[in-house]
Structures are given as structure tokens and as C-alpha cells.
Design a protein around this motif. Structure first.
Motif, PDB file in Angstrom:
ATOM      1  N   ALA A  78      42.162  52.127  37.010  1.00  0.00           N
ATOM      2  CA  ALA A  78      42.712  50.787  37.250  1.00  0.00           C
ATOM      3  C   ALA A  78      42.486  50.355  38.699  1.00  0.00           C
ATOM      4  O   ALA A  78      42.185  49.186  38.969  1.00  0.00           O
ATOM      5  CB  ALA A  78      44.202  50.762  36.909  1.00  0.00           C
ATOM      6  N   ALA A  79      42.602  51.297  39.639  1.00  0.00           N
ATOM      7  CA  ALA A  79      42.382  50.975  41.056  1.00  0.00           C
ATOM      8  C   ALA A  79      40.928  50.579  41.302  1.00  0.00           C
ATOM      9  O   ALA A  79      40.656  49.643  42.062  1.00  0.00           O
ATOM     10  CB  ALA A  79      42.769  52.162  41.938  1.00  0.00           C
ATOM     11  N   VAL A 139      38.828  49.234  39.087  1.00  0.00           N
ATOM     12  CA  VAL A 139      38.630  47.906  38.488  1.00  0.00           C
ATOM     13  C   VAL A 139      39.267  46.830  39.364  1.00  0.00           C
ATOM     14  O   VAL A 139      38.649  45.795  39.638  1.00  0.00           O
ATOM     15  CB  VAL A 139      39.202  47.871  37.056  1.00  0.00           C
ATOM     16  N   ALA A 140      40.483  47.071  39.833  1.00  0.00           N
ATOM     17  CA  ALA A 140      41.150  46.089  40.702  1.00  0.00           C
ATOM     18  C   ALA A 140      40.378  45.900  41.999  1.00  0.00           C
ATOM     19  O   ALA A 140      40.205  44.769  42.471  1.00  0.00           O
ATOM     20  CB  ALA A 140      42.589  46.532  40.997  1.00  0.00           C
ATOM     21  N   GLY A 141      39.873  46.990  42.573  1.00  0.00           N
ATOM     22  CA  GLY A 141      39.094  46.890  43.811  1.00  0.00           C
ATOM     23  C   GLY A 141      37.825  46.070  43.620  1.00  0.00           C
ATOM     24  O   GLY A 141      37.481  45.240  44.465  1.00  0.00           O
ATOM     25  N   MET A 190      37.368  43.758  41.387  1.00  0.00           N
ATOM     26  CA  MET A 190      37.755  42.352  41.195  1.00  0.00           C
ATOM     27  C   MET A 190      38.079  41.692  42.531  1.00  0.00           C
ATOM     28  O   MET A 190      37.693  40.549  42.770  1.00  0.00           O
ATOM     29  CB  MET A 190      38.936  42.256  40.237  1.00  0.00           C
ATOM     30  N   VAL A 191      38.761  42.407  43.412  1.00  0.00           N
ATOM     31  CA  VAL A 191      39.094  41.848  44.728  1.00  0.00           C
ATOM     32  C   VAL A 191      37.821  41.620  45.530  1.00  0.00           C
ATOM     33  O   VAL A 191      37.649  40.574  46.159  1.00  0.00           O
ATOM     34  CB  VAL A 191      40.079  42.775  45.482  1.00  0.00           C
ATOM     35  N   THR A 246      41.943  34.973  43.716  1.00  0.00           N
ATOM     36  CA  THR A 246      42.556  35.434  42.475  1.00  0.00           C
ATOM     37  C   THR A 246      41.531  36.132  41.595  1.00  0.00           C
ATOM     38  O   THR A 246      40.322  35.995  41.790  1.00  0.00           O
ATOM     39  CB  THR A 246      43.126  34.233  41.698  1.00  0.00           C
ATOM     40  N   GLY A 247      42.018  36.862  40.605  1.00  0.00           N
ATOM     41  CA  GLY A 247      41.151  37.556  39.665  1.00  0.00           C
ATOM     42  C   GLY A 247      40.272  36.615  38.868  1.00  0.00           C
ATOM     43  O   GLY A 247      39.272  37.019  38.296  1.00  0.00           O
TER      44      GLY A 247
END
Length: 156
Positions: free
Chosen positions: A126-127, A129-131, A133-134, A141-142
Motif C-alpha cells: 500500500a505504501a 502504491v500511495a508513493g 500516486m503522490v 490529489t490522487g
């Protein structure tokens, strides 16, 4: 030197060399055709593979060769697509997408190998994927990531 020190030095050395290679590939991809560059990179790796095969006679079973051929084919396709992406857009956008390789590997391990990641590993996925996206949203925003995938050729 202890085994731990050798391992740490090898890890740091490889990380630095991969970073340098990525920069060189970006420079070369801007000057060369992606297919030609992929061929030259493969030719550069072939002697190492030849030494490895020669050093282990009989270690490779005949049943392995079809799988090896398929792997080589997929690697050629991946190299051409990667070099095309790196050469066509922003380096800082293309390279973070490589962080998805371990994510796909871990997720494909569930149905193919019946290896379910632990809770800690899912948090790591998850980290990543979030990274990504950022990075692709450049701090916005995503929702910016899908727009970025449409506008930046190297992101795809």
C-alpha cells in the motif's frame, strides 16, 4: 571483512551502479532507437550469461529451455517498452513506476504460488502504491494520477 560488511558493501555498490545505469540508459534512450539500444544492452549481458552456463555444465535441464526462451522474449519486449518510455518522457515519472514490479510479483504470488503476503507486507504494498500516486500527482490529489497517465507518455 565480515560477511555482513561484504553484503552491505555489495548492496550499496549495486544500488549506486543501478542508479548510474538508469541515468546512462536515459541518456542513450534519448539518442538511440529503443530496439537498437535493447539489442546492445542484451549483447552486453550475453558474455556474463555465457560464462555462467559454461561454469555449470549439466546444471540446466532441457525442460528449462522453453521457459528460458519465453523469459528472454518477455525481457526483450519489456526492455524495448522500458527504453521507449524512458526516452519519451520525464525520467522522474518513468522510474517510480518500476516500484510496481514487486507489487505485481507479490500479488501474482497469491494465485500462482499460494503465497499470501503478511499484514506487514500488505502495508508495504500500500505504501508503494500511495508513493507512486503522490509522485505522479506531484503532491496533488490522487485524482491527478489518471490524468498524468493520459498526458505523460513515460508514465504508461
Amino acid at each position: 571483512m565480515s560477511a555482513l560488511q561484504i553484503g552491505l558493501a555489495a548492496t550499496l555498490g549495486c544500488a549506486v551502479l543501478w542508479a548510474v545505469l538508469d541515468v546512462l540508459r536515459k541518456q542513450l534512450a534519448a539518442r538511440m532507437d529503443a530496439v537498437g539500444l535493447a539489442v546492445w544492452l542484451a549483447i552486453g549481458q550475453a558474455p556474463l550469461l555465457g560464462v555462467w552456463v559454461a561454469a555449470s555444465p549439466g546444471a540446466i535441464e532441457p525442460a528449462y529451455w522453453p521457459w528460458a526462451a519465453a523469459t528472454i522474449l518477455f525481457n526483450i519486449i519489456a526492455a524495448v517498452l522500458y527504453l521507449g518510455a524512458v526516452g519519451s518522457g520525464q525520467f522522474s515519472v518513468a522510474i517510480p513506476m518500476l516500484s510496481f514490479v514487486p507489487v505485481w510479483t507479490a500479488l501474482l504470488g497469491i494465485p500462482l504460488l499460494d503465497q499470501v503476503p503478511s499484514a506487514t507486507q500488505f502495508v508495504g504494498i500500500a505504501a508503494v502504491v500511495a508513493g507512486a500516486m503522490v509522485l505522479h500527482g506531484q503532491g496533488r490529489t490522487g485524482v491527478a494520477m489518471p490524468q498524468r497517465l493520459r498526458t505523460e507518455p513515460s508514465a504508461v
